[in-house]
Design a protein around this motif. Sequence first.
Motif, mmCIF file in Angstrom:
data_model
loop_
_atom_site.group_PDB
_atom_site.id
_atom_site.type_symbol
_atom_site.label_atom_id
_atom_site.label_comp_id
_atom_site.label_asym_id
_atom_site.label_seq_id
_atom_site.Cartn_x
_atom_site.Cartn_y
_atom_site.Cartn_z
ATOM 1 N N LYS A 189 4.955 -0.984 -18.487
ATOM 2 C CA LYS A 189 5.440 -1.006 -17.101
ATOM 3 C C LYS A 189 6.100 0.327 -16.751
ATOM 4 C CE LYS A 189 8.328 -3.964 -14.160
ATOM 5 N NZ LYS A 189 8.898 -5.322 -14.179
ATOM 6 N N LEU A 196 2.711 6.415 -11.307
ATOM 7 C CA LEU A 196 2.721 6.240 -9.849
ATOM 8 C C LEU A 196 3.695 7.215 -9.187
ATOM 9 C CD1 LEU A 196 2.455 2.363 -9.765
ATOM 10 C CD2 LEU A 196 0.858 3.966 -8.668
ATOM 11 N N TRP A 203 -4.554 10.334 -10.743
ATOM 12 C CA TRP A 203 -5.966 10.192 -11.122
ATOM 13 C C TRP A 203 -6.134 9.320 -12.366
ATOM 14 C CZ3 TRP A 203 -8.271 12.174 -15.651
ATOM 15 C CH2 TRP A 203 -7.443 13.011 -16.434
ATOM 16 N N LEU A 210 -3.086 -2.911 -13.349
ATOM 17 C CA LEU A 210 -2.115 -4.008 -13.163
ATOM 18 C C LEU A 210 -2.788 -5.363 -13.285
ATOM 19 C CD1 LEU A 210 0.329 -2.891 -10.305
ATOM 20 C CD2 LEU A 210 0.748 -3.025 -12.772
ATOM 21 N N ALA B 61 -10.112 15.931 -13.985
ATOM 22 C CA ALA B 61 -9.642 14.886 -13.067
ATOM 23 C C ALA B 61 -10.530 14.842 -11.829
ATOM 24 C CB ALA B 61 -8.187 15.144 -12.686
ATOM 25 N N TRP B 267 -5.030 18.382 -7.947
ATOM 26 C CA TRP B 267 -5.047 17.004 -8.449
ATOM 27 C C TRP B 267 -5.690 16.115 -7.395
ATOM 28 C CZ3 TRP B 267 -4.501 17.012 -13.323
ATOM 29 C CH2 TRP B 267 -3.616 17.901 -13.954
ATOM 30 N N PHE B 272 -5.577 4.883 -3.749
ATOM 31 C CA PHE B 272 -4.933 3.573 -3.563
ATOM 32 C C PHE B 272 -3.637 3.818 -2.793
ATOM 33 C CE2 PHE B 272 -4.147 5.546 -7.664
ATOM 34 C CZ PHE B 272 -2.768 5.699 -7.654
ATOM 35 N N VAL B 274 -0.039 4.086 -2.717
ATOM 36 C CA VAL B 274 0.941 4.322 -3.781
ATOM 37 C C VAL B 274 2.155 3.393 -3.676
ATOM 38 C CG1 VAL B 274 2.408 6.026 -4.940
ATOM 39 C CG2 VAL B 274 0.152 6.704 -4.077
ATOM 40 N N GLU B 277 1.216 -0.148 -4.677
ATOM 41 C CA GLU B 277 0.990 -0.301 -6.119
ATOM 42 C C GLU B 277 2.306 -0.266 -6.875
ATOM 43 O OE1 GLU B 277 -1.788 -1.051 -7.921
ATOM 44 O OE2 GLU B 277 -2.614 -1.419 -5.929
ATOM 45 N N ARG B 278 3.230 0.569 -6.370
ATOM 46 C CA ARG B 278 4.533 0.667 -7.013
ATOM 47 C C ARG B 278 5.250 -0.687 -6.952
ATOM 48 N NH1 ARG B 278 9.242 1.983 -8.171
ATOM 49 N NH2 ARG B 278 9.615 3.736 -9.561
ATOM 50 N N ARG B 280 3.820 -3.588 -6.632
ATOM 51 C CA ARG B 280 3.112 -4.500 -7.547
ATOM 52 C C ARG B 280 3.551 -4.281 -8.996
ATOM 53 N NH1 ARG B 280 -3.014 -3.783 -8.132
ATOM 54 N NH2 ARG B 280 -3.091 -5.706 -9.351
ATOM 55 N N ALA B 281 3.692 -2.997 -9.364
ATOM 56 C CA ALA B 281 4.052 -2.668 -10.751
ATOM 57 C C ALA B 281 5.453 -3.189 -11.079
ATOM 58 C CB ALA B 281 3.965 -1.165 -10.982
ATOM 59 N N VAL B 282 6.363 -3.025 -10.129
ATOM 60 C CA VAL B 282 7.734 -3.484 -10.360
ATOM 61 C C VAL B 282 7.752 -4.994 -10.601
ATOM 62 C CG1 VAL B 282 9.994 -3.789 -9.277
ATOM 63 C CG2 VAL B 282 8.810 -1.580 -9.097
ATOM 64 N N GLN B 283 6.932 -5.703 -9.837
ATOM 65 C CA GLN B 283 6.838 -7.167 -9.971
ATOM 66 C C GLN B 283 6.110 -7.606 -11.246
ATOM 67 O OE1 GLN B 283 8.019 -9.538 -7.858
ATOM 68 N NE2 GLN B 283 8.989 -7.917 -6.668
ATOM 69 N N SER B 284 5.377 -6.703 -11.835
ATOM 70 C CA SER B 284 4.430 -7.156 -12.874
ATOM 71 C C SER B 284 5.114 -7.489 -14.201
ATOM 72 C CB SER B 284 3.359 -6.096 -13.097
ATOM 73 O OG SER B 284 3.892 -5.011 -13.841
#
Lengths: 284, 284
Positions: A189, A196, A203, A210, B61, B267, B272, B274, B277-278, B280-284
């Motif tokens: 995580k 992110l 990339w 997730l 990349a 880069w 997506f 950002v 997704e952030r 979502r990641a925190v919740q994951s």
Amino acid sequence: MAAVVEFKKSPSKILKVGRGFELSGVDPQSTPGYPGKKASGVALLAGQDHRLDVLQEMLFAQGQFGNPQRLLLILQAMDTAGKGGIVEHVVGSMDPQGVKVAPFKAPSDEEKAHDFLWRIEKALPAPGFVGVFDRSHYEDVLIHRVHAWADAAELERRYKAINEFEARLSAEGTTIIKVMLHISRDEQKERLLARLDDPSKHWKYSPVDLTERAFWNSYMDAYQIVFDKTSTDVAPWHVIPANKKWYARIAVQELLLETLAKMDLAWPKATFNVPAERARAVQS
Amino acid sequence: MAAVVEFKKSPSKILKVGRGFELSGVDPQSTPGYPGKKASGVALLAGQDHRLDVLQEMLFAQGQFGNPQRLLLILQAMDTAGKGGIVEHVVGSMDPQGVKVAPFKAPSDEEKAHDFLWRIEKALPAPGFVGVFDRSHYEDVLIHRVHAWADAAELERRYKAINEFEARLSAEGTTIIKVMLHISRDEQKERLLARLDDPSKHWKYSPVDLTERAFWNSYMDAYQIVFDKTSTDVAPWHVIPANKKWYARIAVQELLLETLAKMDLAWPKATFNVPAERARAVQS
């Protein structure tokens, strides 16, 4: 630079998956066999680069003279566990001339039309080479099990096919090192959030990461079954605690060094008359 | 470590083969554009490793996101001139994940049954990759000319085919850097003797090396014709004085850096959302 501290216990022994191994018993934060801290680990990695490079050159040289030996490092891990870092910082110290890195992503239509080992076979290292699989045929019993893309009978067929395949490679002269980099769910995580938060890392991120993360426990179960069924004498698995990237790197480096050292490598003997060639060269 | 000294004049300009170029006018002992000595050159090589590594990662990349750009470094030279050292010490600082080294030896029967560019085409780098040819399709107009394995008409056909082939690669997104490492006849003799005097180098020696050495002047003529006929705007040759290995390495490194810098790399932008997704990641 910190003083170099060496391993107290050999990674090829203490990280090896033997009978009764339990993945849940491995602490991803630990540094088995290594008494040093990060700074000495970093110094060890740099300090052994040259030794690894020389052994690999010897392997390559022998490969040019009919010796069938080759090395295959198979890397498996959950996303962000550090496969890429192993390739860049450990494998990267060897001569690119003798190294073949093969990444395995979702198979193409052509690959799907063949047995799962077809694309693997094509990517195998030639004699003298160090081959590195970034993911591998094990995806076909990991993600395929987690998402039930293969039924129980098909999975059984695959474990058996993998063991036979690897035994054949071993008999042909391939030394196989199988490595699972083991990070914790929390560490993943943090690493995903770090990606992110860094535009130069976007990339490397995909929303699918997730989605797969939600299946963490199923993946751990699938890995446990892989270890139970495919950690063989000729191709044992090693589970490397990988929350500390520096530890995972020196552990893999040490595995490579120990393995190469056991391969009885030497510089090939000249196949020509050295003094005669010397005389010719002087005259030339 | 010595202070880093940089190039005063750009290798991509002063080492480039332009109209009226004469190979015989290049001193293999010289260090064009570089005011420093060996120690500062060695420091420069190490000091720029990281920059090269970052640019190559950016290229890689972008390749993952549909950008067709790729880089192809073609290395040609007389035996012992240092192609292997370039691969190990310059190319080797990049991430093996994004580098593809292709050595071209005497063609196999299957390769001989096809046009000379068939095996070359198969070894080309994919988008995002740095490809390195250790020898190349130029052998088909070098050794083939020297030993008259191809007649004049066939050689003419090949020069033309090479120019068309390279123009096509360029149009597809491949930036081509062609390098000849130029050593003197005396330097080669010293290096061959050094190989003969070191058992760890015997595997790199073959009696054929001396046989080919006897054709030195024919090879120089064949190279001159290659430069005259195939140093094009889209794929120019560079002749790098290579009696001093350290100079050849920084010159090739600088060529790679200048070339990558001109490719407008950045880069890849996130594909997506950002912040979403952030969350979502925190919740994951």
